[in-house]
Scaffold this active site. Sequence first.
Site, PDB file in Angstrom:
ATOM      1  N   ASP A 109      51.544  70.910  20.092  1.00 38.91           N
ATOM      2  CA  ASP A 109      52.941  70.877  20.522  1.00 38.91           C
ATOM      3  C   ASP A 109      53.099  70.512  22.001  1.00 38.91           C
ATOM      4  O   ASP A 109      54.155  70.710  22.591  1.00 38.91           O
ATOM      5  CB  ASP A 109      53.608  72.236  20.228  1.00 38.91           C
ATOM      6  CG  ASP A 109      52.882  73.388  20.909  1.00 38.91           C
ATOM      7  OD1 ASP A 109      51.776  73.152  21.442  1.00 38.91           O
ATOM      8  OD2 ASP A 109      53.415  74.515  20.921  1.00 38.91           O
ATOM      9  N   HIS A 155      39.208  45.876  30.927  1.00 38.39           N
ATOM     10  CA  HIS A 155      40.079  47.053  30.833  1.00 38.39           C
ATOM     11  C   HIS A 155      39.290  48.356  31.027  1.00 38.39           C
ATOM     12  O   HIS A 155      39.409  49.293  30.254  1.00 38.39           O
ATOM     13  CB  HIS A 155      40.868  47.060  29.509  1.00 38.39           C
ATOM     14  CG  HIS A 155      42.031  46.125  29.535  1.00 38.39           C
ATOM     15  ND1 HIS A 155      42.761  45.800  28.426  1.00 38.39           N
ATOM     16  CD2 HIS A 155      42.602  45.427  30.558  1.00 38.39           C
ATOM     17  CE1 HIS A 155      43.722  44.946  28.769  1.00 38.39           C
ATOM     18  NE2 HIS A 155      43.647  44.713  30.045  1.00 38.39           N
ATOM     19  N   ASP A 207      42.949  47.802  39.801  1.00 34.59           N
ATOM     20  CA  ASP A 207      44.136  47.244  39.153  1.00 34.59           C
ATOM     21  C   ASP A 207      45.009  48.449  38.816  1.00 34.59           C
ATOM     22  O   ASP A 207      44.737  49.175  37.858  1.00 34.59           O
ATOM     23  CB  ASP A 207      43.714  46.475  37.891  1.00 34.59           C
ATOM     24  CG  ASP A 207      44.886  45.756  37.214  1.00 34.59           C
ATOM     25  OD1 ASP A 207      46.053  46.097  37.495  1.00 34.59           O
ATOM     26  OD2 ASP A 207      44.620  44.866  36.382  1.00 34.59           O
ATOM     27  N   ASP A 239      52.496  45.410  39.087  1.00 29.09           N
ATOM     28  CA  ASP A 239      51.143  45.188  38.562  1.00 29.09           C
ATOM     29  C   ASP A 239      50.317  44.489  39.643  1.00 29.09           C
ATOM     30  O   ASP A 239      50.565  43.324  39.938  1.00 29.09           O
ATOM     31  CB  ASP A 239      51.249  44.319  37.293  1.00 29.09           C
ATOM     32  CG  ASP A 239      49.926  44.183  36.566  1.00 29.09           C
ATOM     33  OD1 ASP A 239      48.928  44.765  37.012  1.00 29.09           O
ATOM     34  OD2 ASP A 239      49.891  43.469  35.546  1.00 29.09           O
ATOM     35  N   HIS A 247      40.244  35.305  30.874  1.00 31.10           N
ATOM     36  CA  HIS A 247      41.621  35.693  30.522  1.00 31.10           C
ATOM     37  C   HIS A 247      42.606  34.673  31.082  1.00 31.10           C
ATOM     38  O   HIS A 247      42.227  33.747  31.782  1.00 31.10           O
ATOM     39  CB  HIS A 247      41.926  37.117  31.001  1.00 31.10           C
ATOM     40  CG  HIS A 247      41.743  37.338  32.480  1.00 31.10           C
ATOM     41  ND1 HIS A 247      42.627  36.871  33.420  1.00 31.10           N
ATOM     42  CD2 HIS A 247      40.765  37.976  33.182  1.00 31.10           C
ATOM     43  CE1 HIS A 247      42.221  37.231  34.618  1.00 31.10           C
ATOM     44  NE2 HIS A 247      41.083  37.893  34.514  1.00 31.10           N
ATOM     45  N   HIS A 305      51.046  36.994  33.361  1.00 33.07           N
ATOM     46  CA  HIS A 305      51.942  37.388  32.269  1.00 33.07           C
ATOM     47  C   HIS A 305      53.321  37.720  32.822  1.00 33.07           C
ATOM     48  O   HIS A 305      53.496  37.884  34.028  1.00 33.07           O
ATOM     49  CB  HIS A 305      51.357  38.585  31.504  1.00 33.07           C
ATOM     50  CG  HIS A 305      50.973  39.749  32.380  1.00 33.07           C
ATOM     51  ND1 HIS A 305      51.874  40.687  32.795  1.00 33.07           N
ATOM     52  CD2 HIS A 305      49.783  40.096  32.943  1.00 33.07           C
ATOM     53  CE1 HIS A 305      51.250  41.584  33.566  1.00 33.07           C
ATOM     54  NE2 HIS A 305      49.983  41.241  33.680  1.00 33.07           N
ATOM     55  N   HIS A 329      53.177  44.145  30.360  1.00 36.59           N
ATOM     56  CA  HIS A 329      53.015  42.816  29.759  1.00 36.59           C
ATOM     57  C   HIS A 329      54.338  42.560  29.052  1.00 36.59           C
ATOM     58  O   HIS A 329      54.509  42.895  27.887  1.00 36.59           O
ATOM     59  CB  HIS A 329      51.838  42.771  28.775  1.00 36.59           C
ATOM     60  CG  HIS A 329      50.524  43.050  29.449  1.00 36.59           C
ATOM     61  ND1 HIS A 329      49.455  43.604  28.807  1.00 36.59           N
ATOM     62  CD2 HIS A 329      50.116  42.852  30.737  1.00 36.59           C
ATOM     63  CE1 HIS A 329      48.445  43.734  29.659  1.00 36.59           C
ATOM     64  NE2 HIS A 329      48.821  43.295  30.834  1.00 36.59           N
ATOM     65  N   GLU A 352      46.993  36.284  38.450  1.00 31.36           N
ATOM     66  CA  GLU A 352      45.821  37.135  38.578  1.00 31.36           C
ATOM     67  C   GLU A 352      44.513  36.513  38.084  1.00 31.36           C
ATOM     68  O   GLU A 352      43.904  37.002  37.143  1.00 31.36           O
ATOM     69  CB  GLU A 352      46.061  38.450  37.831  1.00 31.36           C
ATOM     70  CG  GLU A 352      46.592  38.295  36.410  1.00 31.36           C
ATOM     71  CD  GLU A 352      46.725  39.639  35.693  1.00 31.36           C
ATOM     72  OE1 GLU A 352      45.771  40.427  35.729  1.00 31.36           O
ATOM     73  OE2 GLU A 352      47.782  39.887  35.086  1.00 31.36           O
ATOM     74  N   TYR A 379      34.172  37.006  36.925  1.00 28.63           N
ATOM     75  CA  TYR A 379      33.382  38.174  36.527  1.00 28.63           C
ATOM     76  C   TYR A 379      32.001  37.691  36.118  1.00 28.63           C
ATOM     77  O   TYR A 379      31.874  36.932  35.159  1.00 28.63           O
ATOM     78  CB  TYR A 379      34.064  38.890  35.355  1.00 28.63           C
ATOM     79  CG  TYR A 379      35.558  39.045  35.560  1.00 28.63           C
ATOM     80  CD1 TYR A 379      36.083  40.128  36.253  1.00 28.63           C
ATOM     81  CD2 TYR A 379      36.439  38.065  35.083  1.00 28.63           C
ATOM     82  CE1 TYR A 379      37.452  40.247  36.469  1.00 28.63           C
ATOM     83  CE2 TYR A 379      37.813  38.170  35.293  1.00 28.63           C
ATOM     84  CZ  TYR A 379      38.320  39.260  35.982  1.00 28.63           C
ATOM     85  OH  TYR A 379      39.668  39.363  36.187  1.00 28.63           O
ATOM     86  N   ARG A 410      39.015  40.186  41.040  1.00 29.39           N
ATOM     87  CA  ARG A 410      40.328  39.727  40.568  1.00 29.39           C
ATOM     88  C   ARG A 410      41.324  40.007  41.676  1.00 29.39           C
ATOM     89  O   ARG A 410      41.231  41.025  42.367  1.00 29.39           O
ATOM     90  CB  ARG A 410      40.748  40.457  39.277  1.00 29.39           C
ATOM     91  CG  ARG A 410      42.151  40.080  38.794  1.00 29.39           C
ATOM     92  CD  ARG A 410      42.478  40.490  37.352  1.00 29.39           C
ATOM     93  NE  ARG A 410      42.547  41.912  37.136  1.00 29.39           N
ATOM     94  CZ  ARG A 410      41.634  42.630  36.475  1.00 29.39           C
ATOM     95  NH1 ARG A 410      40.565  42.029  35.985  1.00 29.39           N
ATOM     96  NH2 ARG A 410      41.764  43.925  36.315  1.00 29.39           N
ATOM     97  N   GLU A 465      45.521  39.998  42.139  1.00 25.82           N
ATOM     98  CA  GLU A 465      46.760  39.891  41.358  1.00 25.82           C
ATOM     99  C   GLU A 465      47.983  40.232  42.191  1.00 25.82           C
ATOM    100  O   GLU A 465      48.052  41.290  42.808  1.00 25.82           O
ATOM    101  CB  GLU A 465      46.700  40.855  40.159  1.00 25.82           C
ATOM    102  CG  GLU A 465      47.985  40.939  39.368  1.00 25.82           C
ATOM    103  CD  GLU A 465      47.880  41.861  38.150  1.00 25.82           C
ATOM    104  OE1 GLU A 465      47.142  42.871  38.222  1.00 25.82           O
ATOM    105  OE2 GLU A 465      48.532  41.564  37.140  1.00 25.82           O
TER     106      GLU A 465
HETATM  107 MN   LIG Z   1      48.404  42.165  35.131  1.00 27.90          MN
END
Ligand SMILES: [Mn+2]
Length: 430
Positions: free
Chosen positions: A36, A239, A256, A267, A346, A350, A357, A376, A380, A398, A400
């Site tokens: 709960d 991720h 990120d 973002d 990638h 976006h 996203h 971004e 890698y 990266r 971004e």
């Molecule tokens: Mn992003």
Amino acid sequence: MDLNELKTRRIALISMMPNNSIAILSSANKNYRTRDVENPYRQNSDFLYLTGISEPNLICVIFKEENIPNIILFRNNTSAHEKVWEGERSDNKQVKELYGFTQVHNYDDYEDRILSFVSGQDSLFIESGVNSELDDFIKKQTKNSSQNNRRNYSFPKNIITLHSITQKLRLIKSEYEIKMIKDAAKVSIKAHKLAMKKSKPGMYEYELDAEIKYIFNKNNMHMAYMSIVGGGKNACTLHYVKNNCKLKDNDLVLIDAAAENQGYASDITRTFPVNGKFNEEQSLIYDVVLKAQEKAIKFIKPGVTWNEVHKETVNEISRGLIELNLIKDSFENVIKKELYKDFFMHKTGHWLGLDVHDVGEYENVCFQPGMVITVEPGIYIDSANKNVSEKWRGIGVRIEDDVLITNKGNEVITLDLAKKRNEVESLCNK
Ligand SMILES: [Mn+2]
């Protein structure tokens, strides 16, 4: 929230709905972490966009009457039990005024009342998968109506996804929405700066994550998505959210992370040296990513498409990878055989908005003023990549930023967060 803003959105919605059509939306259900114990409540983005209310157990019906939106809410006043445990909410009368509903009825009456509203309409716009009870009710009515039984109402024959309209509306942001995103970005920038300042070898990734969350919470905001704090080769896991490893001297850390403000996401990604000083290989990779990112941003203006921006970015990343001898092939082959995908797998960015996203088509859409996107690119280098010399392995970078399309071209919303190598180093050593 501004009532005029809500009215404008509702008028835009009905203007895109065909005659004799009606939309039914449901609020998001509460979501439980254990038994709960509730997770923080997050309203369904379309529901929030059209009603402005962040509460569960609501149903909203919208249709046009003489080109004016008729917007009806189903909601219960606070029960005695809720009053004890959760406190009292505004009553239905106040909610009607505050959010500009035409009518507010008890939630428990929605089935009968909806049947009278939909009767005689040709099309019904719904978002299924949000409220299974409402979905079942609509399914049952569709079935009943197709069996042509002896009811005194007729259920719409065309069932259309509401998303087909809202994804178009939400793509162009209003002044209010842009301000919400900019405010979220401001707080995110503060958080990134603090993480850069605090970083030192021997710390754990979650400690930097904690510094970031501290800034969000201190500004009455929260994470727009799970923060990624990846030291060393963890930066190559796109991720990565475990954030439980020790940060090593001479490694980079990729963060990120960004805040959400009144439902609107920012973002941001930055990659910086744990010890405050880029080494030679890290510098070379970083500068390729930065050059590609800056080139992509320069290219972005009304009329340009995602595919064109991505192509521009891929070309720049590929040239860099060839120059550093990380790919040993001709530029033509790298592009044709998509060899760059071993390092940049990638897309370049976006849509950004109520969802991090955000909704919106990617194909056959040209950028227009008011759209907000991320840019971004990254490189890698897999720590197990035997095709490159050892010194490169495990480097992940990266960068971004959030970008608003304007009449003149674009505006980088996250400009105040440095990304040139020497500037990043100086933020780290503050
Ligand atoms: Mn992003």
